[in-house]
Design a protein around this motif. Structure first.
Motif, PDB file in Angstrom:
ATOM      1  N   VAL A   1     -23.813 -35.684  25.140  1.00  0.00           N
ATOM      2  CA  VAL A   1     -22.877 -37.154  25.056  1.00  0.00           C
ATOM      3  C   VAL A   1     -24.113 -37.736  24.015  1.00  0.00           C
ATOM      4  N   THR A   2     -23.553 -38.201  23.076  1.00  0.00           N
ATOM      5  CA  THR A   2     -24.185 -38.911  22.173  1.00  0.00           C
ATOM      6  C   THR A   2     -23.542 -40.422  21.521  1.00  0.00           C
ATOM      7  N   SER A   3     -24.285 -40.979  20.449  1.00  0.00           N
ATOM      8  CA  SER A   3     -23.602 -42.062  19.885  1.00  0.00           C
ATOM      9  C   SER A   3     -24.285 -42.343  18.612  1.00  0.00           C
ATOM     10  N   VAL A   4     -23.760 -43.217  17.894  1.00  0.00           N
ATOM     11  CA  VAL A   4     -24.448 -43.509  16.429  1.00  0.00           C
ATOM     12  C   VAL A   4     -24.840 -44.973  16.620  1.00  0.00           C
ATOM     13  N   LYS A   5     -25.017 -45.643  17.755  1.00  0.00           N
ATOM     14  CA  LYS A   5     -25.370 -46.868  17.852  1.00  0.00           C
ATOM     15  C   LYS A   5     -25.743 -46.936  19.515  1.00  0.00           C
ATOM     16  N   GLY A   6     -26.921 -47.912  19.571  1.00  0.00           N
ATOM     17  CA  GLY A   6     -27.594 -48.266  20.925  1.00  0.00           C
ATOM     18  C   GLY A   6     -26.408 -49.008  21.684  1.00  0.00           C
ATOM     19  N   GLY A   7     -26.527 -49.049  22.933  1.00  0.00           N
ATOM     20  CA  GLY A   7     -25.835 -49.945  23.817  1.00  0.00           C
ATOM     21  C   GLY A   7     -24.312 -49.855  23.991  1.00  0.00           C
ATOM     22  N   VAL A   8     -23.759 -48.536  23.865  1.00  0.00           N
ATOM     23  CA  VAL A   8     -22.317 -48.199  23.711  1.00  0.00           C
ATOM     24  C   VAL A   8     -21.873 -47.790  25.258  1.00  0.00           C
ATOM     25  N   GLY A   9     -22.741 -47.576  26.096  1.00  0.00           N
ATOM     26  CA  GLY A   9     -22.519 -46.767  27.518  1.00  0.00           C
ATOM     27  C   GLY A   9     -22.479 -45.544  27.541  1.00  0.00           C
ATOM     28  N   LYS A  10     -23.305 -44.988  26.673  1.00  0.00           N
ATOM     29  CA  LYS A  10     -23.437 -43.521  26.400  1.00  0.00           C
ATOM     30  C   LYS A  10     -23.793 -42.748  27.875  1.00  0.00           C
ATOM     31  N   THR A  11     -24.967 -43.638  28.272  1.00  0.00           N
ATOM     32  CA  THR A  11     -25.745 -42.900  29.350  1.00  0.00           C
ATOM     33  C   THR A  11     -24.714 -43.026  30.920  1.00  0.00           C
ATOM     34  N   THR A  12     -24.162 -44.064  30.949  1.00  0.00           N
ATOM     35  CA  THR A  12     -23.077 -44.479  31.964  1.00  0.00           C
ATOM     36  C   THR A  12     -21.882 -43.485  31.933  1.00  0.00           C
ATOM     37  N   THR A  13     -21.478 -43.096  30.435  1.00  0.00           N
ATOM     38  CA  THR A  13     -20.237 -42.048  30.493  1.00  0.00           C
ATOM     39  C   THR A  13     -20.927 -40.746  31.062  1.00  0.00           C
ATOM     40  N   SER A  14     -22.234 -40.383  30.488  1.00  0.00           N
ATOM     41  CA  SER A  14     -22.631 -38.952  30.835  1.00  0.00           C
ATOM     42  C   SER A  14     -22.870 -38.824  32.348  1.00  0.00           C
ATOM     43  N   ILE A  15     -23.280 -39.970  33.180  1.00  0.00           N
ATOM     44  CA  ILE A  15     -23.422 -40.147  34.614  1.00  0.00           C
ATOM     45  C   ILE A  15     -21.979 -40.061  35.323  1.00  0.00           C
ATOM     46  N   ASN A  16     -21.074 -40.820  34.739  1.00  0.00           N
ATOM     47  CA  ASN A  16     -19.484 -40.763  35.329  1.00  0.00           C
ATOM     48  C   ASN A  16     -19.031 -39.571  35.179  1.00  0.00           C
ATOM     49  N   LEU A  17     -19.101 -38.890  34.172  1.00  0.00           N
ATOM     50  CA  LEU A  17     -18.788 -37.346  33.901  1.00  0.00           C
ATOM     51  C   LEU A  17     -19.364 -36.444  34.861  1.00  0.00           C
ATOM     52  N   ALA A  18     -20.688 -36.539  34.882  1.00  0.00           N
ATOM     53  CA  ALA A  18     -21.185 -35.612  36.002  1.00  0.00           C
ATOM     54  C   ALA A  18     -20.508 -35.939  37.446  1.00  0.00           C
ATOM     55  N   GLY A  19     -20.342 -37.225  37.738  1.00  0.00           N
ATOM     56  CA  GLY A  19     -19.677 -37.459  38.989  1.00  0.00           C
ATOM     57  C   GLY A  19     -18.141 -36.790  39.365  1.00  0.00           C
ATOM     58  N   ILE A  20     -17.320 -36.944  38.178  1.00  0.00           N
ATOM     59  CA  ILE A  20     -16.002 -36.439  38.119  1.00  0.00           C
ATOM     60  C   ILE A  20     -16.204 -34.962  38.297  1.00  0.00           C
ATOM     61  N   LEU A  21     -17.143 -34.260  37.739  1.00  0.00           N
ATOM     62  CA  LEU A  21     -17.100 -32.809  37.579  1.00  0.00           C
ATOM     63  C   LEU A  21     -17.737 -32.355  39.189  1.00  0.00           C
ATOM     64  N   SER A  22     -18.674 -33.208  39.736  1.00  0.00           N
ATOM     65  CA  SER A  22     -19.088 -32.937  40.883  1.00  0.00           C
ATOM     66  C   SER A  22     -18.038 -32.994  41.959  1.00  0.00           C
ATOM     67  N   ALA A  23     -16.995 -33.832  41.620  1.00  0.00           N
ATOM     68  CA  ALA A  23     -16.043 -33.986  42.785  1.00  0.00           C
ATOM     69  C   ALA A  23     -14.982 -33.003  42.562  1.00  0.00           C
ATOM     70  N   MET A  24     -15.245 -32.120  41.303  1.00  0.00           N
ATOM     71  CA  MET A  24     -14.238 -31.062  41.251  1.00  0.00           C
ATOM     72  C   MET A  24     -15.128 -29.939  41.822  1.00  0.00           C
ATOM     73  N   ARG A  25     -16.271 -30.055  42.211  1.00  0.00           N
ATOM     74  CA  ARG A  25     -17.037 -29.147  42.857  1.00  0.00           C
ATOM     75  C   ARG A  25     -17.698 -28.046  41.775  1.00  0.00           C
ATOM     76  N   LYS A  26     -17.982 -28.465  40.826  1.00  0.00           N
ATOM     77  CA  LYS A  26     -18.747 -27.942  39.793  1.00  0.00           C
ATOM     78  C   LYS A  26     -20.169 -28.207  39.846  1.00  0.00           C
ATOM     79  N   GLN A  27     -21.132 -27.207  39.536  1.00  0.00           N
ATOM     80  CA  GLN A  27     -22.427 -27.459  39.522  1.00  0.00           C
ATOM     81  C   GLN A  27     -22.851 -27.815  38.028  1.00  0.00           C
ATOM     82  N   VAL A  28     -23.246 -29.335  38.094  1.00  0.00           N
ATOM     83  CA  VAL A  28     -23.913 -29.678  36.859  1.00  0.00           C
ATOM     84  C   VAL A  28     -25.306 -30.102  36.951  1.00  0.00           C
ATOM     85  N   LEU A  29     -25.776 -29.973  35.690  1.00  0.00           N
ATOM     86  CA  LEU A  29     -27.256 -30.281  35.411  1.00  0.00           C
ATOM     87  C   LEU A  29     -27.154 -31.313  34.031  1.00  0.00           C
TER      88      LEU A  29
END
Length: 250
Positions: free
Chosen positions: A11-39
């Motif tokens: 998960v990346t971007s071409v500019k800072g401050g676009v919500g990239k880290t929040t997007t990464s964390i929320n994707l991890a959350g959704i995948l965990s709710a699907m009972r997938k093991q996420v690193l």
């Protein structure tokens, strides 16, 4: 018998401050709710935003791991991983930003090979600088998710990046338009954006996912999409995150 290997997603971007880290964390959350093991690997090496966002206290990090590999002190991956919940593990960025410059890009593939057999998905959060570490990480990824906003500089930078990718015949990228960073930022329509970047928008994080008191959730170390109240009141955003997660798992 086939060996399961993790899907590696940057998960990346071409500019800072676009919500990239929040997007990464929320994707991890959704995948965990699907009972997938996420690193989640934090390769925003000078920022260490993943650990800070999730209130993670860690002694070891990716610098410690790579340093131990380099000096034949590596024992077990468990010594470097921090658990967030039963399904989400974190490999944090260095706590000391001075150690970031000491991380050699040649060990990125070693780290991924050591971790890929233990997880369903490896999500890598990066910074927006196209340096050697990010280039190696992108090359090792099954999919690259670019987060962009409705901002002229961001979109012009994204157009340049798309042009580079097309010159390299690289097509394993998707574009996420994050409208939730600033719901009043509405310079361009989606039709305009497609014309500016010369490519399609694959996913949208809608403006209704703008959360006024987000700082409270960050201070509590919460993943937004796993909060029951937010998941009920922001169903469109949750469903869009699920679309991205399902695409990753295909």
């Amino acid at each position: 018998m086939s060996v399961r290997k993790a899907k590696i997603v940057t998960v990346t971007s071409v500019k800072g401050g676009v919500g990239k880290t929040t997007t990464s964390i929320n994707l991890a959350g959704i995948l965990s709710a699907m009972r997938k093991q996420v690193l989640v690997i934090d390769l925003d090496l000078y920022g260490s935003a993943i650990a800070a966002s999730l209130n993670i206290s860690n002694e070891a990090d990716i610098y410690t791991l790579i340093n131990d590999l380099n000096n034949n002190r590596f024992d077990s991956l468990d010594h470097y991983i921090v658990k967030y919940n039963d399904f989400i593990d974190i490999l944090p960025a260095p706590k000391d930003p001075r150690q970031a410059s000491k991380i050699n890009s040649k060990y990125i593939n070693v780290v991924l090979s050591r971790t890929s057999l233990k997880y369903d998905v490896i999500l890598i959060d990066t910074n927006h600088v196209i340096d050697e570490i990010n280039l190696v990480t992108m090359d090792a990824s099954d999919e690259i998710l670019f987060v962009v906003t409705n901002d002229p500089i961001d979109l012009k930078n994204m157009r340049s990046m798309i042009s580079i990718f097309k010159d390299m015949d690289k097509s394993n990228y998707k574009i996420i338009l994050n409208e939730s960073v600033d719901r009043l930022r509405n310079y361009f329509t989606k039709y305009d954006i497609k014309n500016i970047i010369k490519d399609n928008i694959d996913y949208t994080i809608p403006s209704e996912f703008y959360i006024k008191n987000i700082d409270r959730y960050v201070l509590n170390g919460e993943i937004l999409v796993l909060n029951k109240k937010i998941s009920l009141t922001h169903r469109k955003a949750i469903n869009n995150y699920k679309m991205i997660a399902n695409s990753i798992l295909k």
